[in-house]
Each structure stands twice: as structure tokens, then as C-alpha cells.
Write a protein that holds these residues in place. Sequence first.
Motif, PDB file in Angstrom:
ATOM      1  N   PHE A  11     -13.128  16.976  14.771  1.00 51.30           N
ATOM      2  CA  PHE A  11     -14.539  16.664  15.012  1.00 51.30           C
ATOM      3  C   PHE A  11     -15.048  17.417  16.245  1.00 51.30           C
ATOM      4  O   PHE A  11     -16.156  17.961  16.248  1.00 51.30           O
ATOM      5  N   ASN A  12     -14.206  17.463  17.293  1.00 47.00           N
ATOM      6  CA  ASN A  12     -14.606  18.182  18.508  1.00 47.00           C
ATOM      7  C   ASN A  12     -14.810  19.671  18.210  1.00 47.00           C
ATOM      8  O   ASN A  12     -15.797  20.273  18.648  1.00 47.00           O
ATOM      9  N   ASN A  13     -13.882  20.242  17.429  1.00 48.81           N
ATOM     10  CA  ASN A  13     -14.009  21.665  17.091  1.00 48.81           C
ATOM     11  C   ASN A  13     -15.242  21.927  16.239  1.00 48.81           C
ATOM     12  O   ASN A  13     -15.885  22.965  16.374  1.00 48.81           O
ATOM     13  N   LEU A  14     -15.553  20.968  15.366  1.00 42.86           N
ATOM     14  CA  LEU A  14     -16.758  21.093  14.532  1.00 42.86           C
ATOM     15  C   LEU A  14     -18.006  21.120  15.421  1.00 42.86           C
ATOM     16  O   LEU A  14     -18.861  21.998  15.290  1.00 42.86           O
ATOM     17  N   LYS A  15     -18.074  20.184  16.359  1.00 40.63           N
ATOM     18  CA  LYS A  15     -19.227  20.117  17.264  1.00 40.63           C
ATOM     19  C   LYS A  15     -19.333  21.391  18.090  1.00 40.63           C
ATOM     20  O   LYS A  15     -20.417  21.956  18.253  1.00 40.63           O
ATOM     21  N   SER A  16     -18.183  21.842  18.603  1.00 42.48           N
ATOM     22  CA  SER A  16     -18.171  23.054  19.417  1.00 42.48           C
ATOM     23  C   SER A  16     -18.620  24.274  18.599  1.00 42.48           C
ATOM     24  O   SER A  16     -19.401  25.099  19.069  1.00 42.48           O
ATOM     25  N   GLY A  17     -18.128  24.341  17.358  1.00 44.91           N
ATOM     26  CA  GLY A  17     -18.506  25.449  16.467  1.00 44.91           C
ATOM     27  C   GLY A  17     -19.981  25.428  16.128  1.00 44.91           C
ATOM     28  O   GLY A  17     -20.645  26.476  16.137  1.00 44.91           O
ATOM     29  N   VAL A  18     -20.505  24.245  15.849  1.00 46.44           N
ATOM     30  CA  VAL A  18     -21.937  24.111  15.526  1.00 46.44           C
ATOM     31  C   VAL A  18     -22.779  24.565  16.711  1.00 46.44           C
ATOM     32  O   VAL A  18     -23.746  25.319  16.565  1.00 46.44           O
ATOM     33  N   PHE A  19     -22.368  24.148  17.917  1.00 46.98           N
ATOM     34  CA  PHE A  19     -23.131  24.538  19.109  1.00 46.98           C
ATOM     35  C   PHE A  19     -23.129  26.058  19.270  1.00 46.98           C
ATOM     36  O   PHE A  19     -24.172  26.673  19.468  1.00 46.98           O
ATOM     37  N   THR A  20     -21.939  26.664  19.168  1.00 47.59           N
ATOM     38  CA  THR A  20     -21.826  28.114  19.391  1.00 47.59           C
ATOM     39  C   THR A  20     -22.654  28.893  18.377  1.00 47.59           C
ATOM     40  O   THR A  20     -23.315  29.864  18.713  1.00 47.59           O
TER      41      THR A  20
ATOM     42  N   PHE B 108     -19.085  17.634  23.538  1.00 44.59           N
ATOM     43  CA  PHE B 108     -17.829  18.264  23.086  1.00 44.59           C
ATOM     44  C   PHE B 108     -17.172  19.022  24.238  1.00 44.59           C
ATOM     45  O   PHE B 108     -17.794  19.257  25.280  1.00 44.59           O
ATOM     46  N   LYS B 109     -15.920  19.375  23.974  1.00 38.36           N
ATOM     47  CA  LYS B 109     -15.218  20.248  24.916  1.00 38.36           C
ATOM     48  C   LYS B 109     -15.034  21.566  24.161  1.00 38.36           C
ATOM     49  O   LYS B 109     -14.379  21.568  23.114  1.00 38.36           O
ATOM     50  N   ALA B 110     -15.642  22.633  24.654  1.00 37.35           N
ATOM     51  CA  ALA B 110     -15.638  23.892  23.890  1.00 37.35           C
ATOM     52  C   ALA B 110     -14.228  24.337  23.532  1.00 37.35           C
ATOM     53  O   ALA B 110     -13.343  24.361  24.393  1.00 37.35           O
ATOM     54  N   SER B 111     -14.046  24.664  22.253  1.00 34.21           N
ATOM     55  CA  SER B 111     -12.730  25.131  21.808  1.00 34.21           C
ATOM     56  C   SER B 111     -12.528  26.573  22.270  1.00 34.21           C
ATOM     57  O   SER B 111     -13.488  27.266  22.616  1.00 34.21           O
ATOM     58  N   SER B 114     -14.540  29.012  20.248  1.00 31.17           N
ATOM     59  CA  SER B 114     -15.960  29.030  20.591  1.00 31.17           C
ATOM     60  C   SER B 114     -16.202  29.823  21.875  1.00 31.17           C
ATOM     61  O   SER B 114     -17.163  30.588  21.975  1.00 31.17           O
ATOM     62  N   MET B 118     -18.536  33.087  22.407  1.00 27.78           N
ATOM     63  CA  MET B 118     -19.625  33.170  23.387  1.00 27.78           C
ATOM     64  C   MET B 118     -19.450  34.402  24.276  1.00 27.78           C
ATOM     65  O   MET B 118     -20.410  35.102  24.585  1.00 27.78           O
ATOM     66  N   TYR B 140     -29.129  21.963  19.124  1.00 20.35           N
ATOM     67  CA  TYR B 140     -27.841  21.386  18.712  1.00 20.35           C
ATOM     68  C   TYR B 140     -28.050  20.015  18.059  1.00 20.35           C
ATOM     69  O   TYR B 140     -27.500  19.742  16.989  1.00 20.35           O
ATOM     70  N   THR B 143     -29.513  20.386  14.661  1.00 23.87           N
ATOM     71  CA  THR B 143     -28.532  20.823  13.652  1.00 23.87           C
ATOM     72  C   THR B 143     -27.659  19.649  13.209  1.00 23.87           C
ATOM     73  O   THR B 143     -27.461  19.423  12.013  1.00 23.87           O
ATOM     74  N   MET B 144     -27.144  18.893  14.192  1.00 23.08           N
ATOM     75  CA  MET B 144     -26.278  17.761  13.842  1.00 23.08           C
ATOM     76  C   MET B 144     -27.066  16.721  13.033  1.00 23.08           C
ATOM     77  O   MET B 144     -26.549  16.166  12.064  1.00 23.08           O
TER      78      MET B 144
END
Lengths: 192, 197
Positions: A11-20, B108-111, B114, B118, B140, B143-144
Motif C-alpha cells: 500500500f505504501n509503495n502504491l501511494k508513493s508510486g501514485v504521488f510520483t 507515505f514513505k517514498a520508495s 519513486s 524523481m 495526489y 488521484t487517490m
Amino acid sequence: MALQTSLSKIFNNLKSGVFTRYADNTDKFLLDTAAIGWMLASLSNMTGVFFNKKVDKKERRYLAAQEIADGVTNVALFYGITYSLIKGARGLVDKGIIGSKALDEKGTMMLKNGVGTIASLFGAVFTNNLITPVVRNKFATFVQKKTGKNDVYAQSPIVKPSSIPYTPIQQKTPISIQSYMAFTKNGGNMRI
Amino acid sequence: MKINNNIQQLKQCSFGSLSNLSSRAAKYIQDVDKVNSVGQRAILGVTAMFLQPMIDMSNKDVDQKTRESSAIRSIARNGIGMLTGVTVRAATIKFAEKFTGEGKFLDFKASEKSMEAMTKQGKKIVKSLADASEKQIKNYSATMGTLLGLCVMLFTNFLVDIPLINASQNKIDNLYQKHHMKKEAKKNEEAVSGSSN
């Protein structure tokens, strides 16, 4: 516990991906969510066919296949045309054909996003409201001529699956007009 | 004097020279990205309500009655689809906004992937929503909210859209049939009175 951790990571990766991908790109966000909407609409229409008791069991397969083809054609048309328009519009800013001397680098990026958004909206209107209905009408007319019933046109919003040919079995057992009408009456080609 | 001012204003926002837009014209274009999925669905719905009936009416392959009936149904289908689409999207975006912010559910914590993306795009690294700009946070959450809305619409499609569309189509069908029968009866009356004269 491990499952919870991995789900939370997904879920965190999904949120991060959506943001990017979308936080700075309204045009891509509009394009992708509209395409997902088309796919979900096709999926729900297809589910509708499977659970529609008014349609003969044998004919459900034909209609479900047609629904899949309809969805694939619509999404491909929408995505292909709109994506090209966005890319072309953004390219016009890159090449300096659209621009402003009053803007700095950040301002130009915002202009690019704005131009892309206009292209995205235009593409959506063009494909959804012009191309799809024309293709739909052509197919409805074809069905009308085949069956000889005028009303089919009025109640048949299904697009001809041009990319997926009918199988010989489907050609041998054409759908009955009653089943076709019952199916289309339940809102085929819905848009989410 | 007022006319001169208006002309001056028009000149200022002229789109004539696209390679050097005035700052006002550029601002207008930049602001288009404020359109979110609610605006997009509304634009699609309104244009569909005008364009699709026109396309239906211009289909010369079918008779006039079928053309008219089809056009009326396009209006009903697109109108109801737009109303549901716009309402659900607006509600879910509003809902997502409540959960978007520093330390909230949608933070979130950026992966690594990601952050790499960037860097590649030459953007400022955003490790969490605390580093994001107001505009980025707004986009953001939109989108969500839209993604959530699409899931909700899988159900409303069956529970709201289809029953409403079917009901309105039946109503329209009945009204149209009555109107058509009246028209036919009037025609027949005229024909009878014409022949008796």
C-alpha cells in the motif's frame, strides 16, 4: 503479522508510486483514470452478462466476448489517441512553438502541464463522444440489417469488435433478437 | 473609453503568437490543470449529451422514428451517467482530502523506485507529504479519491445507473410512443378530411 507488514508495504509503495506519477502531471492522471474507468465499466458490463438470466446461457458467451472486445477497442482507441495528443502538445512547448518569454523554467513546466491537460480533455471528448458513437452506430445498423428489426438500432449501444473476429461457432449460432434486446436493455456500454 | 480598455485587455491575453504568449494567456493555460476528474467527467457528459444525439440523428441508414428514439435515449443515458459519475467522484475526492496530509492515512514513505524516478525527472525529492507542495498534495488526493471513486462506481453502476437508465428509457419510450401515435392520428384525420373535401 508478516502478511500485514507486506500488505502495508504494498500500500505504501502504491501511494508513493501514485504521488510520483501524478502529483505534477494532471494530464497523465486524467488519461490513466479515464482508461481505468473504461476497463472497470467493461468488466462490470461483462459481469452483468454472466448474471443476466434473461439471456440464454449459450448466448452469454457470445455477448461476454463481444463485451470484452468492446472494452478493448474503446480503451485502445481512447488511450492511443489521447496519449498521442498529450505527447504532441507537450512537444509543442518543448520545441518553443507554444511558450512565453515571461515564464521561467518552473512556469514553462506548468504551461506544459496545462497544454497537456487541454490535449487530454480534447482527446477524451473526441474519442468518447465522436469516434465511439460512430463505430457503435455502424455496428447497430449492421445488426439491424441482419435481423430486419428496426428497434435493435435504438437499443444497441454495443461497438463492433473489429479487433477480435468472431469464431466459426459464433457465426453458426447467431444471437436471437430477444436475447440481444434483453442484454442491451441492461445498460451495456456503460461509462464509469 | 470602456471599449478601448476592453480592446487593451483582449490584446493582453492574445493567443495570436503562440511562441510568445502574454503572461495572462500563459496563466490561463497553466490554470487548466486545476481541472480534476470531476471536471473531466462533467465536460465529457455535457458534450456527450449534445454530440451523441446529433450523431444518432444524422445516421441515414435507419428510419426517422428509430433515429429520434435513439437520440432521446442517448440524452438519458449520458445525463444519468454524468450525474452519478460527477457525484461519486466529488464525494470520494472530498473523502480522500480528509485523509491526506502529514502523518495521515494517505501519507507515505517514498520508495527507492519513486526516489529514483524523481531524480531521473530532475524533480525535487519528496520523501513524504511533509516535503510536498500544496498543489502536489491537492493533485495526489484528487488521484487517490478518483481511484476510490472508480471502485465505488463498480457498485453504483449496477445499483444506481442501470435501474435509473432503464426506468428513464421506459418512461421516454412511452412518452415517445404516445407523441408518435398522436402525430399519426392527426395525419390520418387530415388525410380523411382532405379526401372528403
